[in-house]
Scaffold this motif. Structure first.
Motif, PDB file in Angstrom:
ATOM      1  N   GLU A 199     -13.891  18.721   9.792  1.00  0.00           N
ATOM      2  CA  GLU A 199     -12.679  19.529   9.960  1.00  0.00           C
ATOM      3  C   GLU A 199     -11.424  18.786   9.512  1.00  0.00           C
ATOM      4  O   GLU A 199     -10.345  19.387   9.419  1.00  0.00           O
ATOM      5  N   TYR A 200     -11.569  17.493   9.218  1.00  0.00           N
ATOM      6  CA  TYR A 200     -10.414  16.705   8.775  1.00  0.00           C
ATOM      7  C   TYR A 200     -10.584  16.245   7.327  1.00  0.00           C
ATOM      8  O   TYR A 200     -11.683  15.866   6.914  1.00  0.00           O
ATOM      9  N   GLU A 201      -9.497  16.274   6.598  1.00  0.00           N
ATOM     10  CA  GLU A 201      -9.438  15.580   5.328  1.00  0.00           C
ATOM     11  C   GLU A 201      -9.002  14.153   5.619  1.00  0.00           C
ATOM     12  O   GLU A 201      -8.036  13.926   6.356  1.00  0.00           O
ATOM     13  N   VAL A 202      -9.724  13.184   5.060  1.00  0.00           N
ATOM     14  CA  VAL A 202      -9.451  11.778   5.336  1.00  0.00           C
ATOM     15  C   VAL A 202      -8.894  11.129   4.078  1.00  0.00           C
ATOM     16  O   VAL A 202      -9.514  11.160   3.015  1.00  0.00           O
ATOM     17  N   LYS A 203      -7.706  10.526   4.203  1.00  0.00           N
ATOM     18  CA  LYS A 203      -7.077   9.842   3.081  1.00  0.00           C
ATOM     19  C   LYS A 203      -6.808   8.389   3.439  1.00  0.00           C
ATOM     20  O   LYS A 203      -6.536   8.067   4.598  1.00  0.00           O
ATOM     21  N   HIS A 204      -6.870   7.534   2.422  1.00  0.00           N
ATOM     22  CA  HIS A 204      -6.557   6.124   2.646  1.00  0.00           C
ATOM     23  C   HIS A 204      -6.173   5.472   1.337  1.00  0.00           C
ATOM     24  O   HIS A 204      -6.742   5.777   0.286  1.00  0.00           O
ATOM     25  N   GLN A 205      -5.190   4.586   1.419  1.00  0.00           N
ATOM     26  CA  GLN A 205      -4.787   3.782   0.271  1.00  0.00           C
ATOM     27  C   GLN A 205      -4.474   2.379   0.770  1.00  0.00           C
ATOM     28  O   GLN A 205      -3.704   2.204   1.712  1.00  0.00           O
ATOM     29  N   GLU A 206      -5.089   1.378   0.135  1.00  0.00           N
ATOM     30  CA  GLU A 206      -4.909  -0.004   0.566  1.00  0.00           C
ATOM     31  C   GLU A 206      -3.476  -0.488   0.328  1.00  0.00           C
ATOM     32  O   GLU A 206      -2.786  -0.039  -0.584  1.00  0.00           O
ATOM     33  N   ASN A 207      -3.056  -1.441   1.186  1.00  0.00           N
ATOM     34  CA  ASN A 207      -1.809  -2.185   0.992  1.00  0.00           C
ATOM     35  C   ASN A 207      -0.586  -1.278   0.894  1.00  0.00           C
ATOM     36  O   ASN A 207       0.271  -1.452   0.026  1.00  0.00           O
ATOM     37  N   THR A 208      -0.510  -0.303   1.779  1.00  0.00           N
ATOM     38  CA  THR A 208       0.670   0.562   1.833  1.00  0.00           C
ATOM     39  C   THR A 208       1.365   0.387   3.179  1.00  0.00           C
ATOM     40  O   THR A 208       0.726   0.067   4.186  1.00  0.00           O
ATOM     41  N   ILE A 209       2.657   0.595   3.182  1.00  0.00           N
ATOM     42  CA  ILE A 209       3.453   0.474   4.398  1.00  0.00           C
ATOM     43  C   ILE A 209       4.296   1.735   4.576  1.00  0.00           C
ATOM     44  O   ILE A 209       4.968   2.177   3.649  1.00  0.00           O
ATOM     45  N   ILE A 210       4.226   2.303   5.777  1.00  0.00           N
ATOM     46  CA  ILE A 210       5.063   3.445   6.155  1.00  0.00           C
ATOM     47  C   ILE A 210       6.177   2.916   7.042  1.00  0.00           C
ATOM     48  O   ILE A 210       5.940   2.098   7.933  1.00  0.00           O
ATOM     49  N   LYS A 211       7.394   3.392   6.795  1.00  0.00           N
ATOM     50  CA  LYS A 211       8.536   2.944   7.598  1.00  0.00           C
ATOM     51  C   LYS A 211       9.095   4.092   8.427  1.00  0.00           C
ATOM     52  O   LYS A 211       9.113   5.239   7.984  1.00  0.00           O
ATOM     53  N   HIS A 212       9.530   3.761   9.615  1.00  0.00           N
ATOM     54  CA  HIS A 212      10.164   4.745  10.495  1.00  0.00           C
ATOM     55  C   HIS A 212      11.399   5.304   9.788  1.00  0.00           C
ATOM     56  O   HIS A 212      12.187   4.544   9.218  1.00  0.00           O
ATOM     57  N   PRO A 213      11.603   6.623   9.797  1.00  0.00           N
ATOM     58  CA  PRO A 213      12.733   7.208   9.063  1.00  0.00           C
ATOM     59  C   PRO A 213      14.104   6.781   9.567  1.00  0.00           C
ATOM     60  O   PRO A 213      15.074   6.765   8.799  1.00  0.00           O
ATOM     61  N   LYS A 214      14.212   6.404  10.843  1.00  0.00           N
ATOM     62  CA  LYS A 214      15.502   6.012  11.409  1.00  0.00           C
ATOM     63  C   LYS A 214      15.608   4.504  11.591  1.00  0.00           C
ATOM     64  O   LYS A 214      16.688   3.931  11.444  1.00  0.00           O
ATOM     65  N   TYR A 215      14.481   3.869  11.911  1.00  0.00           N
ATOM     66  CA  TYR A 215      14.467   2.424  12.154  1.00  0.00           C
ATOM     67  C   TYR A 215      13.477   1.785  11.178  1.00  0.00           C
ATOM     68  O   TYR A 215      12.296   1.607  11.509  1.00  0.00           O
TER      69      TYR A 215
END
Length: 209
Positions: free
Chosen positions: A73-89
């Motif tokens: 029931e889920y699509e699974v995505k992944h990419q190595e060596n990525t960083i997500i940043k908080h939109p405010k902090y």
């Protein structure tokens, strides 16, 4: 980013593996040690060559693929060596083991994968029933905060030598842990702005959790 760039970028923010240390509940690192790392006074020990760490690295992709088979029931995505940043902090950062998309609702979630060796009965108690060790619980709360996603699926592979192995899946809904997320965010902002930015060693007295 390549791995070297990714490792370097992680030094300039608070990541999921740092969250428990900020609250003073990490088994591996104190607040003072984390502060020393973030201010360049201390270099984290390189544990990449340890057998348990190598096992976790190589097991991650097969476990991710198995999760996709068990939860179609889920699509699974992944990419190595990525960083997500908080939109405010932007100093609150996250590197995820996987991103989940509910095929029916479109809701997005975090996939977190843990491989751990059970050495004694106390370690097993930390995973018994619906319990998640504090260090990992803080980590997924951090990821929910940074990403804004709706839920977490934490897959834990528990090993005890050769005679015991189990895989457990935990679900955490964002709406059920809002207060914990807000508390963690508050403490992380304080740690970064009051101690790292101002270059002041954090006090020894730790916040209640």
């Amino acid at each position: 980013m390549n791995r070297e760039e990714w490792l370097k970028e992680r030094k300039f923010g608070i990541g999921g593996s740092d969250a428990a240390a900020v609250l003073g509940v990490s088994k591996w690192k104190t607040r003072a040690e984390l502060w020393e790392e973030k201010t360049g006074r201390r270099t984290p020990p390189d544990i990449s060559g340890k057998p348990c760490v190598q096992y976790g690295i190589h097991a991650e992709e097969p476990i991710r693929q198995l999760f996709a088979l068990n939860y179609p029931e889920y699509e699974v995505k992944h990419q190595e060596n990525t960083i997500i940043k908080h939109p405010k902090y932007p100093f609150l950062i996250a590197s995820l083991d996987g991103i989940l998309i509910d095929k029916e609702t479109g809701e997005m979630g975090v996939l977190e994968i843990k491989t751990t060796e059970i050495i004694n009965s106390m370690q097993y108690e930390n995973w018994k029933g619906d319990k998640i060790p504090d260090t990992y619980y803080c980590q997924v709360l951090h990821y929910l905060n940074v990403t804004g996603y709706s839920f977490v699926k934490l897959v834990a592979e528990l090993k005890h030598e050769q005679d015991y192995q189990a895989r457990k899946t935990y679900t955490i809904q964002r709406e059920e842990v809002i207060d914990e997320i807000k508390y963690l965010e508050q403490e992380e902002i304080k740690f970064w702005n009051e101690y790292v930015v101002k270059d002041i060693r954090p006090p020894c007295n730790l916040p209640e959790v």
